[in-house]
Design an enzyme around this catalytic site. Structure first.
Site, PDB file in Angstrom:
ATOM      1  N   SER A  45      -2.571  30.012  -6.163  1.00  0.00           N
ATOM      2  CA  SER A  45      -3.875  30.586  -6.510  1.00  0.00           C
ATOM      3  C   SER A  45      -4.991  29.743  -5.904  1.00  0.00           C
ATOM      4  CB  SER A  45      -4.035  30.713  -8.021  1.00  0.00           C
ATOM      5  OG  SER A  45      -3.847  29.474  -8.668  1.00  0.00           O
ATOM      6  N   GLU A  46      -4.808  28.428  -5.865  1.00  0.00           N
ATOM      7  CA  GLU A  46      -5.730  27.536  -5.148  1.00  0.00           C
ATOM      8  C   GLU A  46      -4.966  26.396  -4.491  1.00  0.00           C
ATOM      9  OE1 GLU A  46      -8.621  29.528  -7.896  1.00  0.00           O
ATOM     10  OE2 GLU A  46      -6.719  28.508  -8.269  1.00  0.00           O
ATOM     11  N   THR A  47      -5.465  25.978  -3.347  1.00  0.00           N
ATOM     12  CA  THR A  47      -4.977  24.782  -2.664  1.00  0.00           C
ATOM     13  C   THR A  47      -6.157  23.833  -2.487  1.00  0.00           C
ATOM     14  OG1 THR A  47      -3.204  25.951  -1.505  1.00  0.00           O
ATOM     15  CG2 THR A  47      -3.954  23.883  -0.543  1.00  0.00           C
TER      16      THR A  47
END
Length: 297
Positions: A45-47
């Site tokens: 979902s996020e990096t």
């Protein structure tokens, strides 16, 4: 040095639980486009991409699979967990810079492991969403007005990355929610907020259960969300919806059960004149694996 990539589960001490994030060390040589490609490939979902900073200990940029975002709670916990592990840090304070500003992060070394505490941004609240927009949000979540706690507004709250707060009655089966993602995406474009956070309070406890949907930025459902649970705590204080001692409110925010990815965000709200003044979120993390980027862009 080539970028080092870590797969981390945040807001949990158990592997394969909580919210997974990508963490990329030594990202200074990567372009914006390359960061976006990596985030899309990793499909978290996020990096979080860690870079050198002249004004803080570290600069972090955050990408979903489709877009850069100002900040992300679970990816911040993951990033500082990796950094502390690689550097062998003890108890210390770290300052980070992101698109959301400059924030303090506390590294707590405990039991040969780490707990990460992030100071979030100043709590803010937009006017309640009413009329057709309120009705559209309820319908898009496949809920009815009777499922909402009476007197609780549907409202955008933020401590850095805004979310829509929707307080459900305790008897609603939150795990059974099946929202209309296209409708939520359209509403996001109307209200300028991409995250919808239906949640409920466990009766008699300072504990909540929530789910977070953000299809407009490529996240159908986020398992455990620091940038939802933090403003949730501030929002509960703002509206007097959870008892406190006038100084602090501590909440355990549970999330991810419907996805089999249970995790917990520990939220602390400091209070002045019965209003939220400051919010911190805290959690554990687990590194599942890491690798070196093999290709040359």
């Amino acid at each position: 040095m080539k970028p080092q990539i870590y797969h981390v589960d945040a807001f949990t001490g158990d592997p394969f639980r909580g919210n997974s994030a990508g963490v990329v060390l030594h990202a200074d040589t990567l372009s914006d486009a390359q960061m976006q490609l990596i985030a899309r490939e990793l499909r978290h979902s996020e990096t979080a991409f860690l870079l050198k900073s002249e004004e803080s200990d570290v600069r972090i940029r955050y990408f979903t699979p489709t877009v850069e975002v100002p900040i992300c709670g679970h990816a911040t916990v993951a990033a500082h967990y990796v950094r502390a592990t690689v550097l062998g840090l003890g108890n210390t304070t770290v300052w980070q810079t992101s698109l959301a500003g400059r924030h303090r992060v506390e590294i707590h070394a405990e039991h040969n492991d780490y707990r990460i505490t992030l100071e979030q941004g100043q709590p803010s609240f937009e006017p309640p969403l009413v009329g057709e927009i309120r009705a559209a949000i309820i319908t898009a979540l496949n809920l009815t007005e009777d499922d909402i706690v009476p007197g609780a507004p549907i409202q955008v709250a933020s401590t850095g990355h805004a979310k829509v707060m929707i307080l459900l009655k305790p008897d609603v089966d939150i795990d059974a929610l099946s929202p209309n993602l296209a409708a939520l995406t359209a509403i996001s474009q109307q209200i300028g907020c991409n995250g919808f956070f239906p949640f409920q309070i466990r009766p008699g406890k300072n504990e909540t259960d929530g789910r977070m949907f953000s299809p407009a930025i490529g996240i159908v459902e986020d398992p455990v969300t620091g940038n939802a649970n933090g403003p949730m705590g501030a929002w509960l204080v703002h509206h007097g919806l959870m008892a406190h001692d006038g100084k602090t409110l501590q909440i355990q925010g549970h999330q991810g059960r419907a996805l089999g990815k249970e995790g917990t965000v520990d939220v602390t709200v400091t209070i002045r004149d019965n209003q939220p003044e400051n919010v911190t979120i805290s959690g554990q993390a687990v590194i599942l694996f890491h690798a070196e980027w093999a290709i040359t862009f």
